[in-house]
Design a protein around this motif. Structure first.
Motif, PDB file in Angstrom:
ATOM      1  N   TYR A   1       0.112  -7.009  -1.872  1.00 49.76           N
ATOM      2  CA  TYR A   1       1.424  -7.477  -2.317  1.00 49.76           C
ATOM      3  C   TYR A   1       1.739  -8.707  -1.485  1.00 49.76           C
ATOM      4  O   TYR A   1       1.552  -8.698  -0.260  1.00 49.76           O
TER       5      TYR A   1
ATOM      6  N   THR B   1       1.238  -9.150  -7.038  1.00 49.91           N
ATOM      7  CA  THR B   1       0.245  -8.178  -6.572  1.00 49.91           C
ATOM      8  C   THR B   1      -1.112  -8.651  -7.073  1.00 49.91           C
ATOM      9  O   THR B   1      -1.201  -9.304  -8.118  1.00 49.91           O
ATOM     10  N   THR B   2      -2.144  -8.325  -6.311  1.00 51.73           N
ATOM     11  CA  THR B   2      -3.488  -8.816  -6.654  1.00 51.73           C
ATOM     12  C   THR B   2      -4.354  -7.695  -7.218  1.00 51.73           C
ATOM     13  O   THR B   2      -4.068  -6.511  -6.999  1.00 51.73           O
ATOM     14  N   HIS B   3      -5.402  -8.078  -7.893  1.00 51.27           N
ATOM     15  CA  HIS B   3      -6.475  -7.130  -8.191  1.00 51.27           C
ATOM     16  C   HIS B   3      -7.273  -6.939  -6.902  1.00 51.27           C
ATOM     17  O   HIS B   3      -7.052  -7.656  -5.921  1.00 51.27           O
ATOM     18  N   GLU B   4      -8.247  -6.023  -6.940  1.00 48.77           N
ATOM     19  CA  GLU B   4      -9.018  -5.781  -5.714  1.00 48.77           C
ATOM     20  C   GLU B   4      -9.696  -7.064  -5.248  1.00 48.77           C
ATOM     21  O   GLU B   4     -10.306  -7.790  -6.046  1.00 48.77           O
ATOM     22  N   THR B   5      -9.578  -7.317  -3.974  1.00 46.55           N
ATOM     23  CA  THR B   5     -10.164  -8.518  -3.400  1.00 46.55           C
ATOM     24  C   THR B   5     -10.466  -8.249  -1.931  1.00 46.55           C
ATOM     25  O   THR B   5     -10.102  -7.203  -1.400  1.00 46.55           O
TER      26      THR B   5
ATOM     27  N   THR C   1      -6.096  -3.991  -2.715  1.00 50.89           N
ATOM     28  CA  THR C   1      -5.134  -4.772  -3.479  1.00 50.89           C
ATOM     29  C   THR C   1      -3.960  -5.096  -2.564  1.00 50.89           C
ATOM     30  O   THR C   1      -3.709  -4.376  -1.587  1.00 50.89           O
TER      31      THR C   1
ATOM     32  N   SER D   1      -7.401 -12.772  -7.747  1.00 54.53           N
ATOM     33  CA  SER D   1      -6.863 -12.659  -9.108  1.00 54.53           C
ATOM     34  C   SER D   1      -5.593 -11.813  -9.103  1.00 54.53           C
ATOM     35  O   SER D   1      -5.464 -10.825  -8.374  1.00 54.53           O
ATOM     36  N   ILE D   2      -4.651 -12.256  -9.932  1.00 54.49           N
ATOM     37  CA  ILE D   2      -3.299 -11.683  -9.902  1.00 54.49           C
ATOM     38  C   ILE D   2      -3.192 -10.514 -10.862  1.00 54.49           C
ATOM     39  O   ILE D   2      -3.609 -10.617 -12.017  1.00 54.49           O
ATOM     40  N   GLU D   3      -2.606  -9.439 -10.386  1.00 51.60           N
ATOM     41  CA  GLU D   3      -2.361  -8.303 -11.275  1.00 51.60           C
ATOM     42  C   GLU D   3      -0.987  -8.433 -11.912  1.00 51.60           C
ATOM     43  O   GLU D   3      -0.802  -8.204 -13.091  1.00 51.60           O
ATOM     44  N   SER D   4       0.023  -8.812 -11.092  1.00 48.10           N
ATOM     45  CA  SER D   4       1.368  -9.007 -11.635  1.00 48.10           C
ATOM     46  C   SER D   4       2.073 -10.074 -10.821  1.00 48.10           C
ATOM     47  O   SER D   4       1.769 -10.272  -9.629  1.00 48.10           O
TER      48      SER D   4
END
Ligand SMILES: NC(=O)c1ccc[n+]([C@@H]2O[C@H](COP(=O)([O-])OP(=O)(O)OC[C@H]3O[C@@H](n4cnc5c(N)ncnc54)[C@H](OP(=O)(O)O)[C@@H]3O)[C@@H](O)[C@H]2O)c1
Length: 432
Positions: free
Chosen positions: A354, A399-403, A352, A379-382
């Motif tokens: 930032y 911040t992203t989801h796992e990618t 993930t 994909s965006i986490e926040s």
């Protein structure tokens, strides 16, 4: 050992700076203790440094002075202690000379082991010479012994460490005092926490040397400093430290080596770590290493990573080991069985992230940003938008989801080309 006879360890010490002088002091101060633990007396036979006249705060008059450190490997010494430093030059020449003659070699030199570890281990195993380097990684923390001996029954899945006290000191003060990197660096140099030429520390090279050694011990691969992706802390801005805090993270310079589905990933970079994790709470010049093994679970090691006493402590531990006859495979497995490192490219790292952008403050910007993220499959986490940035525009922090890192790299590349993006985006990896 039941019959010690007149066996003795006679040390030849090359380098009498911070660590060398510290070793001389401990050998003199703890004579009886060391003899009891080693099973035989430990004495200094000869010493070497560049400047014979320099006051080192220790009485060197009882020992033979040798001008050329390589000569320490002749004339009665049975353990050479190399505390000069550098991957080549006299340190390497002395290592080859001593090990080639079957003389024990103890060193604090991470650059030497990270660069020539396989060659030196093979030579030591051929001649039967002990080769020890506990002080080369994390100073006073016995992490080499932990990996090579204490955890030998485990398949290791990851080793992560704060391995450079200077960087951790700088990041700690940036966070506590809200100061810029350059300001803290200057102060750290004045206080003696950072070298006049701090490149090795702040650009992550020192951490990379140590991480290459940890990777070899954890995974049975040859130390491979050449292919180790390395980023330092020069570009860490106070604003990222602030946002990290808001998101529940702290920024640390990490050396990481881990088993992934793709293979072994080894890398050095600043990372955001959860504020409540053990590693996030390692402050100032302290070092720490977190190891995950399949049988033991997680173990955490913390302590002084540098300085006269802690580093000399690790060197003495090795000398006592040599005296006791401990002499297994020098890098954890025999040198001939070390696998080629074939590291997983960082583009394949899954994690993930930032990302911070400084953008124009106008309608439509957010849509441009989210369109790029969607097209690159990130994909965006926040996502936060913050008020005016000091130098114009506003910050967008996400911040992203796992990618996979290749997607993040492509995204950043496209962000940079957007008209609304006012400066090179900042990216930090998040380590769970
Ligand atoms: N300092 C730490 O906290 C620490 C921690 C972990 C590991 N280490 C490692 O320990 C080793 C020593 O570090 P240190 O901090 O003690 O370094 P240092 O204070 O700079 O001392 C280096 C010593 O090596 C001698 N030297 C340099 N070039 C030489 C040459 N060509 N021939 C003979 N002697 C030479 C110097 O002689 P003069 O004194 O005459 O100039 C000096 O005594 C390095 O590998 C370092 O990475 C240090």
């Amino acid at each position: 050992m039941s019959n010690q006879g007149d066996r003795k360890i006679i040390l030849g010490i090359a380098g009498l700076g911070t660590v060398g002088a510290g070793v001389v002091k401990i050998v003199e101060k703890h004579k009886a203790l060391l003899a009891a633990r080693a099973g035989c007396p430990i004495e200094i036979g000869a010493v070497s440094a560049r400047d014979r006249s320099r006051d080192r705060g220790v009485d060197l008059s009882p020992y033979n002075w040798v001008d050329n450190p390589v000569d320490l490997a002749s004339g009665g010494v049975n353990v050479v202690v190399e505390l000069i430093g550098g991957s080549d030059g006299p340190a390497l020449a002395l290592a080859r000379e001593a090990l080639g003659k079957g003389i024990g070699f103890v060193t604090a030199n991470k650059a030497l082991i990270a660069t020539h570890g396989k060659e030196l281990a093979a030579l030591a195993e051929k001649t039967g010479a002990p080769l020890k380097f506990e002080a080369a990684v994390a100073g006073g923390i016995p992490i080499i012994k932990a990996l090579r001996e204490g955890l030998a029954g485990n398949a290791i899945s990851s080793v992560r460490g704060i391995l450079n006290g200077t960087c951790n000191y700088i990041l700690t003060r940036m966070e506590r005092e809200g100061l810029a990197f350059d300001e803290v660096l200057k102060d750290a140099q004045a206080l003696g926490y950072a070298e006049a030429d701090p490149t090795f520390d702040i650009d992550g090279i020192d951490t990379a040397h140590k991480t290459a050694i940890l990777a070899a011990l954890a995974f049975g691969t040859e130390p491979d400093i050449e292919n180790l992706p390395t980023e330092g802390i020069r570009n860490i801005a106070p604003v990222d430290i602030e946002y990290a805090k808001e998101l529940g993270y702290r920024i640390k310079l990490l050396g990481v080596t881990q088993q992934t589905e793709e293979g072994i990933e080894t890398r050095v970079h600043p990372a955001m770590v959860p504020t409540r994790s053990a590693i996030a709470n390692v402050m100032d010049a302290t070092n720490a290493v977190v190891v995950d093994g399949d049988a033991v679970g997680q173990t955490v090691y913390e302590g002084a990573g540098a300085g006269e006493g802690p580093t000399a402590s690790a060197v003495l531990g090795d000398i006592v080991d040599v005296a006791r006859g401990a002499n297994g495979p020098r890098l954890g497995v025999p040198a001939e069985k070390l696998k080629a490192s074939s590291p997983v490219p960082v583009a394949k790292h899954r994690g993930t992230y930032y990302i911070r952008l400084r953008v124009d403050d106008r309608p439509g910007v957010m849509a441009d940003i989210t369109a790029v993220l969607a097209e690159e499959n990130v994909s965006i986490e926040s996502m936060l938008q913050r008020g005016q940035a000091a130098d114009g525009g506003v910050y967008i922090v996400l911040t992203t989801h796992e990618t996979v890192e290749a997607s993040v790299a492509a995204t950043l590349d496209r962000f940079t080309k957007l008209e609304c993006v006012l400066e090179t985006p900042t990216m930090l990896r998040i380590e769970a």
